[in-house]
Design a protein around this motif. Sequence first.
Motif, PDB file in Angstrom:
ATOM      1  N   SER A 199       0.875  -1.168   0.000  1.00 44.84           N
ATOM      2  CA  SER A 199       0.000   0.000   0.000  1.00 44.84           C
ATOM      3  C   SER A 199       0.915   1.221   0.000  1.00 44.84           C
ATOM      4  N   GLU A 246     -11.520   6.919   1.802  1.00 45.89           N
ATOM      5  CA  GLU A 246     -12.807   6.223   1.856  1.00 45.89           C
ATOM      6  C   GLU A 246     -12.761   4.941   1.021  1.00 45.89           C
ATOM      7  N   GLN A 247     -12.116   5.007  -0.142  1.00 47.76           N
ATOM      8  CA  GLN A 247     -11.994   3.825  -1.001  1.00 47.76           C
ATOM      9  C   GLN A 247     -11.127   2.752  -0.335  1.00 47.76           C
ATOM     10  N   TRP A 248     -10.088   3.166   0.347  1.00 51.31           N
ATOM     11  CA  TRP A 248      -9.227   2.231   1.085  1.00 51.31           C
ATOM     12  C   TRP A 248     -10.011   1.563   2.209  1.00 51.31           C
ATOM     13  N   CYS A 249     -10.790   2.356   2.925  1.00 48.79           N
ATOM     14  CA  CYS A 249     -11.613   1.821   4.009  1.00 48.79           C
ATOM     15  C   CYS A 249     -12.599   0.783   3.470  1.00 48.79           C
ATOM     16  N   ALA A 250     -13.219   1.103   2.338  1.00 46.09           N
ATOM     17  CA  ALA A 250     -14.178   0.176   1.737  1.00 46.09           C
ATOM     18  C   ALA A 250     -13.488  -1.108   1.302  1.00 46.09           C
ATOM     19  N   ARG A 251     -12.299  -0.987   0.744  1.00 47.72           N
ATOM     20  CA  ARG A 251     -11.581  -2.192   0.311  1.00 47.72           C
ATOM     21  C   ARG A 251     -11.194  -3.062   1.503  1.00 47.72           C
ATOM     22  N   VAL A 296     -11.542  11.019  -0.622  1.00 43.88           N
ATOM     23  CA  VAL A 296     -12.119   9.921  -1.402  1.00 43.88           C
ATOM     24  C   VAL A 296     -11.171   8.729  -1.422  1.00 43.88           C
ATOM     25  N   MET A 297      -9.883   8.981  -1.582  1.00 39.47           N
ATOM     26  CA  MET A 297      -8.891   7.903  -1.565  1.00 39.47           C
ATOM     27  C   MET A 297      -8.960   7.109  -0.258  1.00 39.47           C
ATOM     28  N   ASP A 331     -10.153  14.991  -2.948  1.00 43.30           N
ATOM     29  CA  ASP A 331      -9.715  13.776  -3.628  1.00 43.30           C
ATOM     30  C   ASP A 331      -8.986  12.849  -2.657  1.00 43.30           C
ATOM     31  N   GLN A 368      -2.472  -1.510  -3.271  1.00 37.04           N
ATOM     32  CA  GLN A 368      -3.310  -0.332  -3.084  1.00 37.04           C
ATOM     33  C   GLN A 368      -2.434   0.870  -3.400  1.00 37.04           C
TER      34      GLN A 368
END
Length: 273
Positions: free
Chosen positions: A144, A204-209, A201-202, A198, A186
């Motif tokens: 990551s 949030e996307q990491w948290c979702a993954r 959002v990055m 932005d 990641q």
Amino acid sequence: MATVLIVYAHQSTGSFNAAVRDVAIKELSEQGYRVVVSDLYAMNFKANATKDDIIGDLKNPDLFQYGEETMHAWNEGRLSDDIVAEQRKVKEAELVIFQFPLYWFSVPAIMKGWMDRVLTQGFAFSLKNMYDNGVFKNKKAILSFTTGATESMFRPNGINGDINVALWPLQNGTLHFCGFQVLAPQIFWSPAHCRSVDRIVMLEQWCARLQGLMAEKALTFARCEWFGLSFEQGFLLRPEVKEEQESNAYGITTGHHLGKLLPPDNQTKVQAT
């Protein structure tokens, strides 16, 4: 309680890497994992692989060979305390996350030193226990990391070249070599040059993954059984396997391209089967 180890390398507590680390700690802890962090800069972790890593006499003091000496020291319980502590963390971990900024197309020196010193022969690999037969075949690992460059700069036609090529030494030559099931990386593209929204959002996307990370399929690599696994056979691709690959438009992997086109996104996305 299952354990996740985060090997973290950034000097600043206010960095985006620190924010990414903190998201992982929070999300994985909420999932019930025990999260252990090796903050390499805060630990002042020694990057140099030297004789000081071995307690007691050397097997061959006239010609010091780090790999051989640390293998013997591991077998005999004579590695330095800092290495033993990190090896214990790896042994306990179901997943290892390497969190870092990309330096010169690789990990920072302090993290490279962690790999050099902690992943010793015997503990992490042997010629009998490597790649898909590796010591850590029941563990997962993921890179990551943040980049300074934009995503377009790391495309096959970008000025930096294909990111898949850059990742091959780390993901295949280090992680997969030790047997890890390597999850797709990641990658946080150029957060320093993004808007704050932005970056949010990055994260949030990491948290979702992270919520489904443990169920993800690993990247695919060439299987050990496809090669002649001896010095006499040269560890080369078996002739019958090479023949089977002749009709394929792409090579087997980024590294085993067989003189053909590289399989697209081989080191960044799980390939369809």
